[in-house]
Design a protein around this motif. Sequence first.
Motif, PDB file in Angstrom:
ATOM      1  N   LEU A   1      -0.752  -2.222 -14.092  1.00 31.08           N
ATOM      2  CA  LEU A   1      -0.197  -0.864 -14.059  1.00 31.08           C
ATOM      3  C   LEU A   1      -1.228   0.157 -14.529  1.00 31.08           C
ATOM      4  N   LEU A   2      -1.894  -0.128 -15.634  1.00 28.91           N
ATOM      5  CA  LEU A   2      -2.912   0.801 -16.138  1.00 28.91           C
ATOM      6  C   LEU A   2      -4.094   0.933 -15.186  1.00 28.91           C
TER       7      LEU A   2
ATOM      8  N   ARG B   1      -6.981 -15.063 -14.237  1.00 35.42           N
ATOM      9  CA  ARG B   1      -8.202 -14.704 -13.499  1.00 35.42           C
ATOM     10  C   ARG B   1      -7.897 -14.274 -12.070  1.00 35.42           C
ATOM     11  N   ARG B   2      -6.782 -14.713 -11.534  1.00 35.01           N
ATOM     12  CA  ARG B   2      -6.395 -14.296 -10.177  1.00 35.01           C
ATOM     13  C   ARG B   2      -6.287 -12.773 -10.102  1.00 35.01           C
ATOM     14  N   TRP B   3      -5.757 -12.163 -11.147  1.00 36.65           N
ATOM     15  CA  TRP B   3      -5.640 -10.705 -11.148  1.00 36.65           C
ATOM     16  C   TRP B   3      -7.011 -10.054 -11.315  1.00 36.65           C
ATOM     17  N   GLY B   4      -7.908 -10.725 -12.027  1.00 33.40           N
ATOM     18  CA  GLY B   4      -9.273 -10.226 -12.115  1.00 33.40           C
ATOM     19  C   GLY B   4      -9.960 -10.261 -10.761  1.00 33.40           C
ATOM     20  N   GLN B   5      -9.677 -11.292  -9.988  1.00 33.97           N
ATOM     21  CA  GLN B   5     -10.254 -11.399  -8.647  1.00 33.97           C
ATOM     22  C   GLN B   5      -9.695 -10.327  -7.705  1.00 33.97           C
ATOM     23  N   MET B   6      -8.494  -9.870  -7.955  1.00 35.77           N
ATOM     24  CA  MET B   6      -7.864  -8.830  -7.130  1.00 35.77           C
ATOM     25  C   MET B   6      -8.036  -7.441  -7.738  1.00 35.77           C
ATOM     26  N   ARG B   7      -8.915  -7.295  -8.681  1.00 33.79           N
ATOM     27  CA  ARG B   7      -9.014  -6.080  -9.489  1.00 33.79           C
ATOM     28  C   ARG B   7      -9.133  -4.801  -8.673  1.00 33.79           C
ATOM     29  N   ASP B   8      -9.887  -4.817  -7.588  1.00 33.40           N
ATOM     30  CA  ASP B   8     -10.055  -3.595  -6.796  1.00 33.40           C
ATOM     31  C   ASP B   8      -8.765  -3.214  -6.074  1.00 33.40           C
ATOM     32  N   VAL B   9      -8.094  -4.196  -5.511  1.00 34.37           N
ATOM     33  CA  VAL B   9      -6.814  -3.939  -4.833  1.00 34.37           C
ATOM     34  C   VAL B   9      -5.761  -3.532  -5.859  1.00 34.37           C
ATOM     35  N   VAL B  10      -5.749  -4.216  -6.989  1.00 33.01           N
ATOM     36  CA  VAL B  10      -4.785  -3.894  -8.049  1.00 33.01           C
ATOM     37  C   VAL B  10      -5.016  -2.473  -8.556  1.00 33.01           C
ATOM     38  N   ALA B  11      -6.274  -2.077  -8.715  1.00 33.24           N
ATOM     39  CA  ALA B  11      -6.568  -0.730  -9.217  1.00 33.24           C
ATOM     40  C   ALA B  11      -6.137   0.345  -8.222  1.00 33.24           C
ATOM     41  N   ARG B  12      -6.091   0.006  -6.964  1.00 32.09           N
ATOM     42  CA  ARG B  12      -5.689   1.000  -5.961  1.00 32.09           C
ATOM     43  C   ARG B  12      -4.177   1.009  -5.710  1.00 32.09           C
ATOM     44  N   TYR B  13      -3.557  -0.191  -5.679  1.00 34.36           N
ATOM     45  CA  TYR B  13      -2.150  -0.269  -5.259  1.00 34.36           C
ATOM     46  C   TYR B  13      -1.230  -0.991  -6.239  1.00 34.36           C
ATOM     47  N   GLY B  14      -1.766  -1.541  -7.307  1.00 36.10           N
ATOM     48  CA  GLY B  14      -0.960  -2.306  -8.248  1.00 36.10           C
ATOM     49  C   GLY B  14      -0.861  -3.770  -7.845  1.00 36.10           C
ATOM     50  N   CYS B  15      -0.178  -4.529  -8.643  1.00 33.02           N
ATOM     51  CA  CYS B  15       0.046  -5.950  -8.356  1.00 33.02           C
ATOM     52  C   CYS B  15       1.034  -6.072  -7.192  1.00 33.02           C
ATOM     53  N   PRO B  16       0.719  -6.865  -6.180  1.00 31.90           N
ATOM     54  CA  PRO B  16       1.641  -6.971  -5.048  1.00 31.90           C
ATOM     55  C   PRO B  16       3.034  -7.465  -5.447  1.00 31.90           C
TER      56      PRO B  16
ATOM     57  N   ARG C   1       0.801  -1.223   0.000  1.00 31.39           N
ATOM     58  CA  ARG C   1       0.000   0.000   0.000  1.00 31.39           C
ATOM     59  C   ARG C   1       0.837   1.277   0.000  1.00 31.39           C
ATOM     60  N   LYS C   2       1.944   1.280   0.751  1.00 32.72           N
ATOM     61  CA  LYS C   2       2.718   2.510   0.930  1.00 32.72           C
ATOM     62  C   LYS C   2       4.081   2.487   0.230  1.00 32.72           C
TER      63      LYS C   2
END
Length: 190
Positions: free
Chosen positions: A161-162, A88-103, A22-23
Amino acid sequence: MADSPAGKRERLVASAAELLHRKGVGATTLADIAHAADVPVGNVYYYFRTKDDLVRAVIDAQDGQVEAMLAACEAAPLPADRLKALVRRWGQMRDVVARYGCPFGTLAAELDRRDDGLDLEAARPIRRILDWAEIQIRALGRRNARQLATTLFAGVQGGALLASALRDPNLMSGQVRQLERWIDTLAAVR
């Protein structure tokens, strides 16, 4: 009941993973991590001599997450289905990814600016994903499997990233659908 040392260590690593995602590494202090883990800041040094040691533990935890994720994908019957399960794993994390990117991608990208070995360690979970995807693509009969695995994961990371830059989870969802169609073409064309 007293907290076990393993429990405190696990909480520190889990809290560090979340805060680093996150940070970022630079903006996260050991005090931040201790507070989030509900561990006295002085106790952090009992488990980790330095912040870099804690970052290494986060990378090891990511390795474990990737291992579990790939094991779950292995349940799919066909290589193309396994690859689709992966994206699909990244689709499932879409909200977190949109806020902070891929972990995995954000930590690797941030540590890539360093030249102390931690940069290479941070890429380990990504290499594991690439190696696994290469095996699946080779099972589809494709000779250029490593190149195609790289293209696949570049599509995932580009979508992440996008989605993060534009704060739009729908971009990640759309990229996942596009990659699923692309995987179908890999399976169909030999």
